[in-house]
Write an enzyme that holds these catalytic residues in place. Structure first.
Site, PDB file in Angstrom:
ATOM      1  N   ASN A 139       7.466   7.610  -3.954  1.00 32.95           N
ATOM      2  CA  ASN A 139       7.398   6.242  -3.415  1.00 32.95           C
ATOM      3  C   ASN A 139       7.130   5.176  -4.463  1.00 32.95           C
ATOM      4  O   ASN A 139       7.589   4.028  -4.320  1.00 32.95           O
ATOM      5  CB  ASN A 139       6.280   6.158  -2.359  1.00 32.95           C
ATOM      6  CG  ASN A 139       6.608   6.941  -1.103  1.00 32.95           C
ATOM      7  OD1 ASN A 139       7.744   6.918  -0.621  1.00 32.95           O
ATOM      8  ND2 ASN A 139       5.622   7.651  -0.577  1.00 32.95           N
ATOM      9  N   HIS A 177      22.196   7.353   3.299  1.00 33.63           N
ATOM     10  CA  HIS A 177      22.633   6.898   1.969  1.00 33.63           C
ATOM     11  C   HIS A 177      23.995   6.205   2.020  1.00 33.63           C
ATOM     12  O   HIS A 177      24.651   6.076   0.996  1.00 33.63           O
ATOM     13  CB  HIS A 177      22.649   8.079   0.995  1.00 33.63           C
ATOM     14  CG  HIS A 177      21.276   8.573   0.654  1.00 33.63           C
ATOM     15  ND1 HIS A 177      21.037   9.694  -0.093  1.00 33.63           N
ATOM     16  CD2 HIS A 177      20.045   8.081   0.978  1.00 33.63           C
ATOM     17  CE1 HIS A 177      19.719   9.883  -0.218  1.00 33.63           C
ATOM     18  NE2 HIS A 177      19.105   8.921   0.427  1.00 33.63           N
ATOM     19  N   ARG A 237      14.352   3.676   5.108  1.00 29.79           N
ATOM     20  CA  ARG A 237      13.736   4.662   4.213  1.00 29.79           C
ATOM     21  C   ARG A 237      12.223   4.732   4.433  1.00 29.79           C
ATOM     22  O   ARG A 237      11.626   5.813   4.334  1.00 29.79           O
ATOM     23  CB  ARG A 237      14.064   4.312   2.752  1.00 29.79           C
ATOM     24  CG  ARG A 237      13.594   5.376   1.771  1.00 29.79           C
ATOM     25  CD  ARG A 237      14.239   5.207   0.395  1.00 29.79           C
ATOM     26  NE  ARG A 237      13.910   6.323  -0.483  1.00 29.79           N
ATOM     27  CZ  ARG A 237      13.139   6.210  -1.560  1.00 29.79           C
ATOM     28  NH1 ARG A 237      12.621   5.038  -1.906  1.00 29.79           N
ATOM     29  NH2 ARG A 237      12.899   7.273  -2.305  1.00 29.79           N
ATOM     30  N   HIS A 248      10.171   8.145   5.102  1.00 33.36           N
ATOM     31  CA  HIS A 248       9.046   8.592   4.267  1.00 33.36           C
ATOM     32  C   HIS A 248       7.725   8.584   5.025  1.00 33.36           C
ATOM     33  O   HIS A 248       6.788   9.288   4.647  1.00 33.36           O
ATOM     34  CB  HIS A 248       8.954   7.746   2.994  1.00 33.36           C
ATOM     35  CG  HIS A 248       9.920   8.174   1.939  1.00 33.36           C
ATOM     36  ND1 HIS A 248       9.732   7.920   0.592  1.00 33.36           N
ATOM     37  CD2 HIS A 248      11.079   8.864   2.021  1.00 33.36           C
ATOM     38  CE1 HIS A 248      10.741   8.434  -0.098  1.00 33.36           C
ATOM     39  NE2 HIS A 248      11.575   8.999   0.749  1.00 33.36           N
TER      40      HIS A 248
END
Ligand code: HEM
Ligand SMILES: *[C@@H]1O[C@H](CO)[C@@H](O)[C@H](O)[C@H]1NC(C)=O
Ligand SMILES: *[C@@H]1O[C@H](CO)[C@@H](O)[C@H](O)[C@H]1NC(C)=O
Ligand SMILES: *[C@@H]1O[C@H](CO)[C@@H](O)[C@H](O)[C@H]1NC(C)=O
Ligand SMILES: *[C@@H]1O[C@H](CO)[C@@H](O)[C@H](O)[C@H]1NC(C)=O
Ligand SMILES: *[C@@H]1O[C@H](CO)[C@@H](O)[C@H](O)[C@H]1NC(C)=O
Length: 337
Positions: free
Chosen positions: A102, A200, A70, A74
Site C-alpha cells: 500500500n 486492471h 483498489r 485492499h
C-alpha cells in the site's frame, strides 16, 4: 407515514406495505447478513451523496475511480471488509497504509474523507467507512462504463488494523498457483480471481512493479519471454532501467480510463502488464489453468460484466463485521471513535 384518520383501505394498504418492508428490511445485530436496503430508513440518500462526491473528485483526478475500487479490494482482503485499511498509524498499531503493498501506492483517502464528511452532515454516525468503500467501488465502475450491481451494506468498521495481514496481499510477481491460494483462502474461486483481476482495465501502475519483467525476470537478467516484444519495447521507453521507479503507466493502454473487457484481449496477445495478469493465461494446458476463463471474458464483455458484478459482491462478503460488540461506525475513517 400513516395518518390517524386513514380510511380502512388505506390502513390495509399500509399494513401490506409494512409487511413488505419487514421482509426486505435488514436484521441488525451480531449475526446480521449484509443487505441492499440497510440505510433505506436511516440514510436514504447515502448512495447519491457518495456519488456526488465522486463526480466532483473525478473533475480534477481522472484516476480516482480506479484508485477507489483498489481501496475496497485492499480493505476486504485484510481482516475482511471493515475499513481497517483506512486507519492511520497510532503507537502500537501501524497502519496497513504503510505496508509494502500500500505504501506510496494506495490512494484516494482524501476522497473517502470527503464522502464521510458529507454523510456525517446528512446522517451523523450512520454510514460505516467500510460501506463507503463498497459503495464507492460500485459507483466508480458504473461511471467508467462498467456494470452496476446492488451493493450489499451493513458492515461495521474495525477497531484494529492488521499491518502484518496486509503483507499477504497478492503481489504483482505472484504466479498463478499463489494467486489461486490467496483468493481461495478468502473463499474466492478461479472465476472470482479472473473476473476481479479485470479491475486492471483502468488505473495506473508504477514502473517499479514491471521493471523485473523488462530487465531481470526471475533473476535471469533477461526480459520475461512471454511479454509481447513490441509492448516490451514501448514499456522499456516508459520505464528505462535506471529511470524513475514511480513513473506511471496505464494498466490498460488501449482504453486507460474505461471499464471494459480490453484487459482480457490484451492478455490474449501477451500484453498483460503485470506478471500476475499474464499468469491468468499461462500454461493453458496445465491442470488448474484459468486460461479458458480469460478466453471467455475476452470474447464476451457481457460475460465479464456479469461475473465481475457477482465477484464484487463475493469480495464484499469477505468476513463481514456486523457484531456491534466488535465494530463501530467511525465518525472519522482515519481513527477509531
Ligand atoms: C490478482 C491480484 C492483484 C495484484 C497482484 C494486483 C497488483 C496491483 C499493482 C501492483 C498495482 C499498481 C499499484 C501502483 O503502481 O501503485 C495495481 C493497481 C490497481 N489494481 Fe490491482 N492487483 C490485483 C488485483 C486487483 C483487484 C482484485 C482489483 C479490483 C477489483 C484491482 C484493482 C486495481 C486498480 C483499479 C489499480 C489502479 C489503481 C490506481 O490507478 O490508483 N487489482 N494492482
Ligand atoms: C513508506 O514510504 C515512505 C516514503 O516513500 C517512507 O519514508 C516510509 O519509510 C515507508 N514506510 C514503511 C513502513 O516502509
Ligand atoms: C508482525 O510481524 C512481526 C515480524 O514477524 C512480529 O514481530 C510482530 O509481532 C507481528 N505483529 C503482530 C501484531 O502480530
Ligand atoms: C509459484 O511460486 C511459488 C513461490 O514462489 C513456488 O514455490 C512455486 O513453485 C511456483 N509455482 C509454479 C508452478 O511456478
Ligand atoms: C491464508 O490466511 C491465513 C490467515 O487467515 C494466513 O495466515 C495465510 O498466510 C494465508 N495464506 C495465503 C496463501 O495467503
Ligand atoms: C536480478 O535479480 C536477481 C535475483 O532477484 C538479483 O540477485 C540480481 O542482482 C538482479 N540483477 C540486476 C542486474 O539487478
Amino acid at each position: 407515514m400513516v395518518s390517524s384518520s386513514s380510511s380502512p383501505s388505506a390502513t390495509a394498504a399500509a399494513v401490506v406495505l409494512a409487511v413488505a418492508l419487514m421482509t426486505t428490511t435488514c436484521f441488525h445485530g451480531a449475526t446480521a447478513q449484509l443487505c441492499e436496503d440497510y440505510y433505506d430508513s436511516t440514510c436514504p440518500d447515502a448512495y447519491d451523496i457518495v456519488k456526488q462526491v465522486l463526480v466532483d473528485a473525478v473533475q480534477s483526478d481522472t484516476r480516482i475511480f480506479a484508485s477507489l475500487i483498489r481501496l475496497h479490494f485492499h480493505d476486504c482482503f485484510v481482516q475482511g471488509c471493515d475499513a481497517s485499511l483506512l486507519l492511520d498509524s497510532v503507537p502500537g498499531m501501524p497502519s496497513e497504509k504503510t505496508s509494502a503493498p500500500n505504501n506510496g501506492s494506495a490512494r484516494g483517502f482524501g476522497v473517502v474523507d470527503a464522502a464521510k464528511a458529507a454523510l456525517e452532515s446528512a446522517c451523523p454516525g450512520v454510514v460505516s467507512c467500510a460501506d463507503i468503500l463498497a459503495i464507492a467501488a460500485e459507483i466508480s465502475v458504473e461511471l467508467s462504463g462498467g456494470p452496476s450491481w446492488g451493493v450489499l451494506l451493513g458492515r461495521l468498521d474495525s477497531k484494529t488494523s492488521d499491518f502484518n495481514g496486509s503483507l499477504d496481499l497478492p503481489e504483482p510477481t505472484d504466479n498463478l498457483t499463489i494467486l489461486q491460494q490467496k483468493f481461495s483462502n478468502l473463499s474466492l474461486n478461479d472465476v472470482d480471481l479472473v473476473a476481479l483481476s479485470g479491475g486492471h482495465t483502468f488505473g495506473r501502475v508504477q514502473c517499479k512493479f514491471i521493471t523485473d519483467r523488462l530487465y531481470n525476470f526471475s533473476g535471469t537478467n533477461m526480459p520475461d519471454p512471454t511479454l509481447d516484444a513490441s509492448y516490451r519495447a514501448f514499456l522499456t521507453q516508459r520505464c528505462p532501467r535506471n529511470g524513475d521507479p514511480t513513473a506511471l503507466n496505464d494498466l490498460d493502454p488501449t482504453t486507460p480510463d474505461t471499464f471494459d473487457n480490453n484487459y482480457y484481449t490484451n492478455i490474449e496477445v501477451n500484453r498483460g502488464i503485470l506478471n500476475s495478469d499474464q499468469e491468468l493465461k499461462s500454461s493453458p494446458l496445465a491442470q488448474g489453468t484459468t486460461a479458458p476463463i480469460v478466453d471467455q471474458f475476452a470474447a464476451s464483455q457481457d460475460d465479464f460484466f456479469a461475473s465481475f458484478a457477482q465477484s464484487m459482491i463475493n469480495m464484499g462478503n469477505i468476513k463481514p463485521l456486523t457484531d456491534p460488540s466488535r465494530g463501530e461506525v467511525r465518525t472519522n475513517c482515519r481513527r477509531v471513535n
